[in-house]
Design a protein around this motif. Sequence first.
Motif, PDB file in Angstrom:
ATOM      1  N   ALA A 105      -5.468   2.642  -4.421  1.00 37.64           N
ATOM      2  CA  ALA A 105      -6.739   2.275  -3.786  1.00 37.64           C
ATOM      3  C   ALA A 105      -6.870   0.762  -3.655  1.00 37.64           C
ATOM      4  CB  ALA A 105      -7.905   2.845  -4.582  1.00 37.64           C
ATOM      5  N   ASP A 106      -6.446   0.022  -4.684  1.00 36.26           N
ATOM      6  CA  ASP A 106      -6.531  -1.437  -4.625  1.00 36.26           C
ATOM      7  C   ASP A 106      -5.648  -1.994  -3.514  1.00 36.26           C
ATOM      8  OD1 ASP A 106      -8.298  -1.550  -6.724  1.00 36.26           O
ATOM      9  OD2 ASP A 106      -6.749  -1.908  -8.235  1.00 36.26           O
ATOM     10  N   ALA A 107      -4.393  -1.516  -3.476  1.00 32.19           N
ATOM     11  CA  ALA A 107      -3.464  -2.018  -2.476  1.00 32.19           C
ATOM     12  C   ALA A 107      -3.879  -1.591  -1.071  1.00 32.19           C
ATOM     13  CB  ALA A 107      -2.048  -1.531  -2.782  1.00 32.19           C
ATOM     14  N   ALA A 108      -4.289  -0.338  -0.932  1.00 36.77           N
ATOM     15  CA  ALA A 108      -4.726   0.151   0.379  1.00 36.77           C
ATOM     16  C   ALA A 108      -5.990  -0.558   0.837  1.00 36.77           C
ATOM     17  CB  ALA A 108      -4.965   1.654   0.323  1.00 36.77           C
ATOM     18  N   GLY A 109      -6.752  -1.081  -0.122  1.00 37.41           N
ATOM     19  CA  GLY A 109      -7.966  -1.794   0.226  1.00 37.41           C
ATOM     20  C   GLY A 109      -7.725  -2.982   1.132  1.00 37.41           C
ATOM     21  N   LEU A 110      -6.524  -3.570   1.061  1.00 37.75           N
ATOM     22  CA  LEU A 110      -6.197  -4.680   1.947  1.00 37.75           C
ATOM     23  C   LEU A 110      -6.156  -4.216   3.402  1.00 37.75           C
ATOM     24  CD1 LEU A 110      -3.354  -6.288  -0.185  1.00 37.75           C
ATOM     25  CD2 LEU A 110      -5.599  -7.279   0.252  1.00 37.75           C
ATOM     26  N   ALA A 169       0.839  -1.207   0.000  1.00 35.66           N
ATOM     27  CA  ALA A 169       0.000   0.000   0.000  1.00 35.66           C
ATOM     28  C   ALA A 169       0.870   1.251   0.000  1.00 35.66           C
ATOM     29  CB  ALA A 169      -0.932  -0.010   1.208  1.00 35.66           C
ATOM     30  N   GLY A 170       1.932   1.244   0.798  1.00 38.03           N
ATOM     31  CA  GLY A 170       2.829   2.396   0.853  1.00 38.03           C
ATOM     32  C   GLY A 170       3.529   2.647  -0.465  1.00 38.03           C
TER      33      GLY A 170
END
Length: 202
Positions: free
Chosen positions: A125-130, A113-114
């Motif tokens: 947004a996809d990665a931060a969604g985790l 996410a970072g």
Amino acid sequence: MSESWPETLTVRERLVEAAAQLFARRGFASTSIGEVAQAAGILKGNVAYYFKSKDDLLTAVIHAQRDRLMAELQPPAAEAGDDVRSAVMRLLRQVRGSAADLALHGCPVGSLAGEMGRTHAARHADAAGLLLGLETFLHQQFERVMPAGDARRCAEHLLALLQGAAVLAQAHRDAGVVERQVDQAEVWLDTVLARFPASAKR
């Protein structure tokens, strides 16, 4: 050098697993398709049969991590309808079990996410969604026994504590940091739930 993969994994699954490991250890930008193919034990030219681009492979990694994590957080069939403490403890046990990997590579969810936030904004947004999915899971659990505002603060606190533990453990290369912080999180959890009588098992 390719990894030794279980025979039950398909080629596509090996590619996703290899990519997940390399992205966690080296970062998305620093990992090439050729390196993923080599780690998965297939020819680079064959990757395109499964994934048209590196971005498509990233999507598959994110979805696989999300599905695996959410599956690990579900109660066993025999414990359906378990209490809040049991639900949150599943996450704490999962983190404790990953302590050695976190000390070596940091949190794969937080790191991805970072990195996406810094270098690949379209996929952030996809990665931060985790991470946000974990926060939502915790919020939903706490909200079963406390007001929404308190539940949100508890979810934020616990997730921030666990992410911080992963960062510090990697800095020290010490899995004990994660283990000690999980112990502290369990004490904190019991203290918080004791304030809300509704936290008794339903």
